[in-house]
Write an enzyme that holds these catalytic residues in place. Sequence first.
Site, PDB file in Angstrom:
ATOM      1  N   GLY A 164       0.843  -1.193   0.000  1.00 46.16           N
ATOM      2  CA  GLY A 164       0.000   0.000   0.000  1.00 46.16           C
ATOM      3  C   GLY A 164       0.879   1.244   0.000  1.00 46.16           C
ATOM      4  O   GLY A 164       2.048   1.186   0.412  1.00 46.16           O
ATOM      5  N   GLY A 216       0.548  -5.000   0.804  1.00 40.90           N
ATOM      6  CA  GLY A 216      -0.730  -4.906   0.094  1.00 40.90           C
ATOM      7  C   GLY A 216      -0.763  -5.682  -1.204  1.00 40.90           C
ATOM      8  O   GLY A 216      -1.834  -6.134  -1.650  1.00 40.90           O
ATOM      9  N   GLU A 259       6.486  -5.613   7.536  1.00 38.32           N
ATOM     10  CA  GLU A 259       5.828  -4.537   8.296  1.00 38.32           C
ATOM     11  C   GLU A 259       6.401  -4.271   9.682  1.00 38.32           C
ATOM     12  O   GLU A 259       6.303  -3.154  10.188  1.00 38.32           O
ATOM     13  CB  GLU A 259       4.319  -4.833   8.415  1.00 38.32           C
ATOM     14  CG  GLU A 259       3.548  -4.667   7.118  1.00 38.32           C
ATOM     15  CD  GLU A 259       3.613  -5.874   6.201  1.00 38.32           C
ATOM     16  OE1 GLU A 259       3.021  -5.834   5.116  1.00 38.32           O
ATOM     17  OE2 GLU A 259       4.265  -6.883   6.562  1.00 38.32           O
ATOM     18  N   ASP A 307      -0.457  -7.215   7.696  1.00 38.10           N
ATOM     19  CA  ASP A 307      -1.926  -7.152   7.623  1.00 38.10           C
ATOM     20  C   ASP A 307      -2.449  -7.797   6.346  1.00 38.10           C
ATOM     21  O   ASP A 307      -1.934  -8.801   5.908  1.00 38.10           O
ATOM     22  CB  ASP A 307      -2.392  -5.689   7.790  1.00 38.10           C
ATOM     23  CG  ASP A 307      -1.946  -4.777   6.662  1.00 38.10           C
ATOM     24  OD1 ASP A 307      -0.904  -5.059   6.019  1.00 38.10           O
ATOM     25  OD2 ASP A 307      -2.630  -3.764   6.403  1.00 38.10           O
TER      26      ASP A 307
END
Length: 386
Positions: A98, A146, A169, A177
């Site tokens: 992302g 992402g 991350e 995530d």
Amino acid sequence: MGQLEFWRFMSRFNAFKRTNIILHHLRMSKHTDATEEVLLEKKGCAGVITLNRPKSLNALTLNMVQQIYPQLKKWEQDPETFLIIIKGAGEKAFCAGGDIRAISEAENANQKIASVFFRDEYMLNNAIASCQKPYVALLHGITMGGGVGVSVHGQFRVATEKCVFAMPETAIGLFPDVGGGYFLPRLQGKLGYFLALTGFRLKGRDVYRAGIATHFVDSEKLGMLEEDLLALKSPSKENVAAVLENYHTECKIDRDKSFILEEHMDKINSCFSANTVEQIIQNLEQDGSSFALEQLKVINKMSPTSLKITLRQLMEGSSKTLQEVLTMEYRLSQACMRGHDFHEGIRALLIDKDQSPKWKPADLKEVTDEYLNNYFKSLGSNDLKF
């Protein structure tokens, strides 16, 4: 206007300008060609999604997510669309994640974009997992964060020798995530826990061997593979699988090489089976091998908060459904936006690039269960709902 008033005015004006630039970066104006960032095309029997930001390693923006989701739903219902293909433009990346820098900048400018971005992104991840049509992700180049979210939950994931997978991350004060709490603990042994806590990179055929990709194909054949998929007439899931299997079987690249972590899997399984980060660290110290000490060095650089969030996320996620995991991860994402480490991680790695984040808390001991519980708290009416 006095000098003081003038400077106050200029300060307000500059803040306004900064905010507008950030907002423009996050969602392109309606007057621009919104298809630039992502191409959504019907080709042959398939709907084709092309992530089209090669200069930014095809990083996902809010605009891209908000275009892909409704189109995916339309294609799923369309009797003339038999499969969905997702790929990245250029040679460097499928999708590097992302656009987290833009999210951090927006949050720092008090523009609360993160609640919308993560909500819409996780809704898309779930839509991919529940998609009734065959979904084929072509993982050529960098596939992280992402980018993993828009591929790993689909039915077919095709890696090439140029694929580089990671969930990095914990190095930026976040956690793996996009459903990482679901797919990582379901990998062989404690491999997913190892990948999540260290951000270790898997390359090429190893992405397939780890169980993240379903097929492995020579990158030079990727264009032909796509053409063969598009040429299928009203294909079933089995027809799509047969084409992919054919290319996979023909690929000889690194066929005789063993999985890069094969010789370390016993160590990974024993060291990373602990229920606390402190115990994992102790296990690595006691092991004392060069591999264990290398992982120890890596883990010690990570955000202590992120490490503890991640271990609990995977332990809880191992017995949850994907939707339950995404609900949990949405709570975590919003807590991280309110916290210190995510913004500090972005500053250190992507803005100032000094590679020296100052984590708060700086010590694992300070990340108590009580402190951690705040990250996992329900958001009540603001929870993610499917």
